[in-house]
Design an enzyme around this catalytic site. Structure first.
Site, PDB file in Angstrom:
ATOM      1  N   GLU A 136       0.850  -1.184   0.000  1.00 37.08           N
ATOM      2  CA  GLU A 136       0.000   0.000   0.000  1.00 37.08           C
ATOM      3  C   GLU A 136       0.891   1.242   0.000  1.00 37.08           C
ATOM      4  O   GLU A 136       1.861   1.281   0.753  1.00 37.08           O
ATOM      5  CB  GLU A 136      -0.922   0.033   1.223  1.00 37.08           C
ATOM      6  CG  GLU A 136      -1.944   1.148   1.105  1.00 37.08           C
ATOM      7  CD  GLU A 136      -2.911   1.221   2.303  1.00 37.08           C
ATOM      8  OE1 GLU A 136      -2.728   0.477   3.280  1.00 37.08           O
ATOM      9  OE2 GLU A 136      -3.818   2.041   2.227  1.00 37.08           O
ATOM     10  N   GLY A 276       2.865   2.496  10.883  1.00 35.83           N
ATOM     11  CA  GLY A 276       2.634   1.686  12.079  1.00 35.83           C
ATOM     12  C   GLY A 276       2.458   0.215  11.766  1.00 35.83           C
ATOM     13  O   GLY A 276       3.106  -0.646  12.364  1.00 35.83           O
ATOM     14  N   ALA A 277       1.585  -0.089  10.814  1.00 30.50           N
ATOM     15  CA  ALA A 277       1.315  -1.481  10.473  1.00 30.50           C
ATOM     16  C   ALA A 277       0.484  -1.534   9.205  1.00 30.50           C
ATOM     17  O   ALA A 277      -0.010  -0.505   8.737  1.00 30.50           O
ATOM     18  CB  ALA A 277       0.558  -2.172  11.608  1.00 30.50           C
ATOM     19  N   MET A 278       0.317  -2.748   8.674  1.00 32.48           N
ATOM     20  CA  MET A 278      -0.369  -2.893   7.393  1.00 32.48           C
ATOM     21  C   MET A 278      -1.271  -4.121   7.410  1.00 32.48           C
ATOM     22  O   MET A 278      -0.858  -5.200   7.829  1.00 32.48           O
ATOM     23  CB  MET A 278       0.688  -2.989   6.275  1.00 32.48           C
ATOM     24  CG  MET A 278       0.108  -3.169   4.897  1.00 32.48           C
ATOM     25  SD  MET A 278      -0.909  -1.732   4.428  1.00 32.48           S
ATOM     26  CE  MET A 278      -2.112  -2.549   3.393  1.00 32.48           C
ATOM     27  N   HIS A 312      -6.872  -2.068  15.012  1.00 28.30           N
ATOM     28  CA  HIS A 312      -7.063  -1.323  13.761  1.00 28.30           C
ATOM     29  C   HIS A 312      -6.820  -2.232  12.549  1.00 28.30           C
ATOM     30  O   HIS A 312      -7.657  -2.333  11.651  1.00 28.30           O
ATOM     31  CB  HIS A 312      -6.119  -0.118  13.741  1.00 28.30           C
ATOM     32  CG  HIS A 312      -6.197   0.705  12.494  1.00 28.30           C
ATOM     33  ND1 HIS A 312      -6.928   1.872  12.411  1.00 28.30           N
ATOM     34  CD2 HIS A 312      -5.626   0.545  11.271  1.00 28.30           C
ATOM     35  CE1 HIS A 312      -6.809   2.385  11.205  1.00 28.30           C
ATOM     36  NE2 HIS A 312      -6.019   1.597  10.484  1.00 28.30           N
ATOM     37  N   GLU A 313      -5.677  -2.887  12.537  1.00 29.24           N
ATOM     38  CA  GLU A 313      -5.356  -3.733  11.375  1.00 29.24           C
ATOM     39  C   GLU A 313      -6.319  -4.902  11.272  1.00 29.24           C
ATOM     40  O   GLU A 313      -6.747  -5.277  10.188  1.00 29.24           O
ATOM     41  CB  GLU A 313      -3.906  -4.231  11.445  1.00 29.24           C
ATOM     42  CG  GLU A 313      -2.843  -3.143  11.589  1.00 29.24           C
ATOM     43  CD  GLU A 313      -2.985  -1.977  10.631  1.00 29.24           C
ATOM     44  OE1 GLU A 313      -3.477  -2.175   9.513  1.00 29.24           O
ATOM     45  OE2 GLU A 313      -2.610  -0.842  11.013  1.00 29.24           O
TER      46      GLU A 313
HETATM   47  N1  TRP Z   1      -3.148   0.875   5.716  1.00 32.54           N
HETATM   48  C1  TRP Z   1      -2.198   1.115   6.781  1.00 32.54           C
HETATM   49  C2  TRP Z   1      -3.031   1.378   8.013  1.00 32.54           C
HETATM   50  O1  TRP Z   1      -3.513   2.440   8.249  1.00 32.54           O
HETATM   51  C3  TRP Z   1      -1.303   2.272   6.475  1.00 32.54           C
HETATM   52  C4  TRP Z   1       0.047   1.974   5.927  1.00 32.54           C
HETATM   53  C5  TRP Z   1       0.920   1.094   6.386  1.00 32.54           C
HETATM   54  C6  TRP Z   1       0.718   2.647   4.869  1.00 32.54           C
HETATM   55  N2  TRP Z   1       2.083   1.158   5.676  1.00 32.54           N
HETATM   56  C7  TRP Z   1       1.984   2.099   4.758  1.00 32.54           C
HETATM   57  C8  TRP Z   1       0.371   3.652   4.025  1.00 32.54           C
HETATM   58  C9  TRP Z   1       2.912   2.547   3.814  1.00 32.54           C
HETATM   59  C10 TRP Z   1       1.287   4.105   3.072  1.00 32.54           C
HETATM   60  C11 TRP Z   1       2.543   3.554   2.979  1.00 32.54           C
HETATM   61  O2  TRP Z   1      -3.355   0.511   8.719  1.00 32.54           O
HETATM   62 ZN    ZN Z   2      -5.612   1.720   8.532  1.00 29.24          ZN
END
Ligand code: TRP
Ligand code: ZN
Length: 915
Positions: A136, A276-278, A312-313
């Protein structure tokens, strides 16, 4: 300014994709010098486009070497396609495709990439020896040629091949369906994800990882395997994330009726991560800072962050993955909604009012500033150059407030009907914020026509409210005006639909029945309510309340029911009244803040005009009352005098004993007097500390406890209150107070108490403090040098210190062997902490702070453009400073602008902030 390749993308230009990808088969051969990616895409023309005869197929792709390309098994020759820096285009598709009944074709492609050289941390890269991905928003195009857009959804089958000794664990999305070994020490695993998804949710991990494993039984009785993968040394820091995950799974079932869908849910912790996380499907990848936690190494704040980010994730599995975004302009569809979900979850896990106070403080300090600056944009932007720059506080935090307002307007029950309809109707689809609002409207019957402007209009509205009581008519008139300042590209603003939650309080603090004129008392429907939500929809409106027996004090914008600036001419006595009498906990805190702000602003004005005033004693009296409550409560606890339900919320008391931050105070001015705000606030704090010295010590003693550390609401509240009291004690910098502080540093059995004491010692200015500070800082490093996250904390504590000489200390920290400019957490804890959160020194008149930041951005832009662009924020706010500082800040922005080969990320932020 040098014209970069950056061009603007507009929402109005959105077109459905010409081609679809039904199935994506990937094979990764991970190697030390390069990685081979073999893709087989089953594609067809999009039947939604009637008579679609697209004959050219353009795929996104960057920074890779194309080895072979074939269509339906026939290798293409270089004249049949072209390649540039961003894409691969196949010409004359019809002729190449040949006859095929259903129009489907198979595109096979082999490419080479170099993850070990990838410092941008998007696409496939290496982090402490392991391979991992971040796709992302548009990172997948660095992995293979693809239609890298969220409305192209495909099934993924992924095989990962790697050296077995170095990379025993091979992960991707979905379920692992097959594995095997090759000669020469290699092994492979195939993963299959049955849920169609856009490529931004793809993930791959390969490394020498260990896991803690657990299970969760869903509401329909299915058993899910839960696994958290970390380096072996971090296995002792996974329990909290696992508990948080199970709580989140149960909460989403209970509150939203949403169940997990795959048989396995995995989390992987990585050290090098931009955010933070994905939420990758079934395989969430986390910054170590958002997953690892144990009492020895982690503060309460970090424990709460882990809980919130894990939730959140996880929540994204429905709000983001099962229902995803049509295009990146819709980002807040998943982020705003998911932040709303995680903040409600945290509220249910801990103290609801405190959570609200924290969220609102954060929003008002940072999102309001963004909304007033050159990068201001609507929750659903109309255009962007680089989407990575739009993962903003507006998309996340204001977006969550917009969803919260819908919740407020519809009520919990109708909101749930709306979310049920949204998930059911759009499951498996890529949709828009409009689809979300329509589902909410249809399920509830509420008209949100006007409300939609919250999505398209940027800027923070200002609500000006005044009340007038008519004793003869027994009426109370509440006049409400709304305005919204211009933002880039939006000079004119329309009125918004603002839910104004309120009550009228009588002189005893009791809520008076709120009956609007024209509403009859006896129609069961509109029974006079104590608390109600007014629909503010016009530029100016008067609400007339009938049968009001006495002049009331209005309690307005309860729970911060809308993300606006509220202006109401409360007297200080009224603020004190609200502070103590309002039945809305958030508004009690807000009244306390307003009182302190008002007093500080008066002091600052005097300071600026060279006159001297002393602080209004009302503020000190208010402090005394809160302190007294806290002490009586703590005594009752100590004596077990009451049952625990009657105890006060200690976290809330800690909030009430904190002065507004310098950052929040700065946000309230058009031109910020950095030094003045600091000086005035410090002096006020010293006076309060001296006045209430005995009470703070007493409170500190009462809040000390031998109870074992528990990271629950009660424990967190107790430590917050204790450490707040300690901070007030240390302000006097007496040898006794500093010794108490040092003793806490040395003897603490948890990181929360140790960290609090170290921060205070690091900020202490007196000669007596110096040896204690030096001893504490070196002992701390000595003890924790092998814990990267604790070392980061050690960095940031020092970068945040307001003692003179801050910048040279920051430069020294960057030369420390533990610093690494390639690691975003380290960059954030030294450069970010100093430039964003140490305003006093960053904005030093010399301008050296600005030059320092520009230097770092120029270096970072060559390594990691996303981080470079984010770090720029403080310089973009130049309009808020005096002429001299403005010139210096602008000069640094211009210096950055003149660099050759700027990334689109930095180019966009610099060019927009110089406009
Ligand atoms: N979708 C992720 C979140 O909000 C956001 C995110 C994680 C992101 N890594 C990233 C966005 C790198 C841009 C680039 O939970
Ligand atoms: Zn998110």
């Amino acid at each position: 300014m040098k014209e970069a390749q950056a061009s603007t993308i507009y929402l109005k230009d959105y077109r459905v994709p010409e081609f679809l990808i039904d199935r994506t088969e990937l094979r990764f051969e991970l190697g030390e010098s390069e990685t081979r990616v073999i893709s087989q895409l089953t594609m067809r023309r999009n039947p939604e486009l009637l008579g679609n005869a697209a004959n050219t197929l353009r795929l996104d792709g960057q920074e890779m070497e194309l080895v072979t390309l074939s269509l339906n098994g026939r290798q293409l020759t270089p004249d049949q396609y072209s390649v540039d820096d961003d894409s691969l285009t196949i010409h004359g598709l019809d002729a190449l495709q040949g006859d095929n009944d259903d129009g489907a074709f198979l595109l096979s492609c082999e490419t080479l990439i170099k993850p070990q050289e990838n410092t941008s941390l998007e696409g496939l890269y290496k982090s402490s020896g392991m391979f991992c991905t971040q796709c992302e928003a548009e990172g997948f195009r660095k992995i293979t040629y693809y239609l890298d857009r969220p409305d192209v959804m495909s099934e993924f089958i992924t095989t990962v091949v790697a050296d077995k000794a170095k990379y025993p664990v091979l992960l991707s999305n979905g379920n692992d369906i097959e594995r095997g070994e090759f000669e020469g020490g290699k092994h492979w695993v195939t993963w299959e994800d049955p849920f169609r998804k856009p490529c931004y949710l793809f993930a791959l991990v390969a490394g020498d990882l260990k896991s803690i494993d657990d299970q969760y039984t869903t509401m329909s009785g299915r058993t899910i395997d839960l696994r958290i993968f970390v380096e072996a040394k971090d296995l002792d820091k996974c329990d909290h994330a696992m508990v948080s995950l199970k709580n989140a799974m149960a909460w989403d079932e209970k509150v939203y009726g949403r169940e997990y869908d795959l048989d396995i849910f995995m989390i992987v912790a990585v050290d090098d991560f931009n955010m933070g996380a994905m939420e990758n499907k079934g395989l969430n990848i986390f910054n170590t800072s958002c997953v690892l936690a144990n009492p020895q190494t982690t503060t309460d704040t970090a424990f709460q962050r882990v809980e919130a980010v894990v939730a959140h994730e996880y929540f994204h599995n429905w709000s983001g993955n099962r229902v995803t975004c049509r295009d990146w302009f819709q980002l807040s569809l998943k982020e705003g909604f998911t932040v709303f979900r995680d903040s409600e979850f945290s509220a249910d896990m801990g103290s609801r009012t405190v959570k609200r106070v924290e969220d609102v403080s954060f929003l008002r300090t940072h999102q309001f500033a963004e909304d007033a600056g050159p990068m201001a944009h609507p929750v659903r932007p109309d255009s962007y150059m680089e989407i990575s720059n739009f993962y903003t506080l507006t998309i996340y935090e204001k977006g969550a407030e917009v969803v919260r307002m819908i919740h407020e307007l519809l009520g919990a029950e109708n909101f749930r009907k709306g979310s049920d309809l949204y998930f059911q109707r759009h499951d498996g689809q890529a949709v828009t914020t409009e689809d979300f609002v329509v589902a909410m409207e249809e399920a509830s019957g509420r008209d949100l026509t006007l409300f939609r402007r919250w999505y398209s209009q940027a800027g923070t509205p200002v609500l000006t409210v005044s009340g007038r009581y008519n004793s003869e008519e027994q009426e109370y008139h509440l006049r409400v005006k709304q305005t919204c300042p211009a933002t880039p590209g939006q000079p004119e603003k329309l009125p918004l639909h603002i839910p104004l939650k309120m009550a009228l309080l009588d002189s005893q603090g009791q809520e008076i029945a709120c009956q609007l004129q024209g509403e009859s008392k006896d129609t069961g429907e509109s029974d006079p309510q104590q608390e109600r939500v007014l629909d503010v929809t016009e530029v100016e409106q008067v609400f007339v309340f009938a049968n009001v027996p006495e002049a009331p004090v209005p309690s307005l914008l309860r729970g911060f029911s809308a993300p606006v600036k509220l202006q109401c001419d409360y007297s200080r006595d009224e603020l004190v009244f609200l502070m103590t009498q309002d039945s809305d906990g958030f508004n009690r805190w807000n009244a306390a803040q307003s009182l302190a702000v008002d007093v500080i602003q008066e002091l600052l004005q005097a300071h600026q005009s060279g006159s001297s005033v002393s602080a209004d004693p009302l503020l000190s009296q208010a402090f005394a009352d809160v302190l007294n409550t806290a002490i009586v409560d703590a005594e009752a606890r100590a004596n077990n005098a009451q049952d625990s339900d009657a105890f006060a919320d200690q976290a809330m008391l800690a909030k009430l004993l904190a002065l507004p931050s310098e950052a929040y105070l700065s946000e309230l001015y058009d031109v910020v007097d950095v030094d003045g705000i600091h000086a005035v606030r410090e002096r006020l704090a010293s006076d309060l500390a001296a006045t209430h010295k005995a009470a703070f010590s007493r409170l500190f003693e009462l809040c000390r406890s031998d109870a074992p550390y528990v990271a629950d609401a009660a424990g967190i509240g107790q430590r917050a209150l204790k450490n707040t009291a300690l901070a007030w004690m240390v302000r006097a910098e007496t040898p006794e107070a500093l010794s108490v502080c040092y003793a806490q540093f040395e003897q603490a059995e948890n990181m929360t108490d140790r960290d609090a004491a170290l921060r205070l010692l690091t900020n202490a200015q007196s000669d007596y403090a110096e040896p204690l500070r030096e001893k504490a800082l070196s002992a701390f490093y000595e003890q924790w040098q092998h814990e990267a996250l604790v070392v980061n904390q050690w960095f940031s504590i020092q970068a945040l210190s307001d003692r003179p000489g801050a910048l040279s200390r920051v430069k020294a920290l960057m030369a420390h062997s533990a610093f690494d400019i390639r690691n975003p957490n380290k960059v954030r804890s030294v450069i970010g902490a100093f430039c964003q959160h140490n305003a006093l020194h960053f904005h030093d008149r010399s301008g050296e702070g600005y030059a320092f930041l520009a230097d770092q951005i120029i270096v970072l832009d060559g390594l990691n453009p996303q981080i470079a662009a984010r770090l720029l924020t403080p310089l973009t706010r130049w309009r808020k400073y005096d002429a001299d500082r403005q010139e210096k800040m602008k000069a640094e922005l211009q210096r950055i602008a003149q660099q050759s080969d700027l990334s689109p990320d930095v180019y966009e932020v610099v060019s927009k902030s110089l406009k």
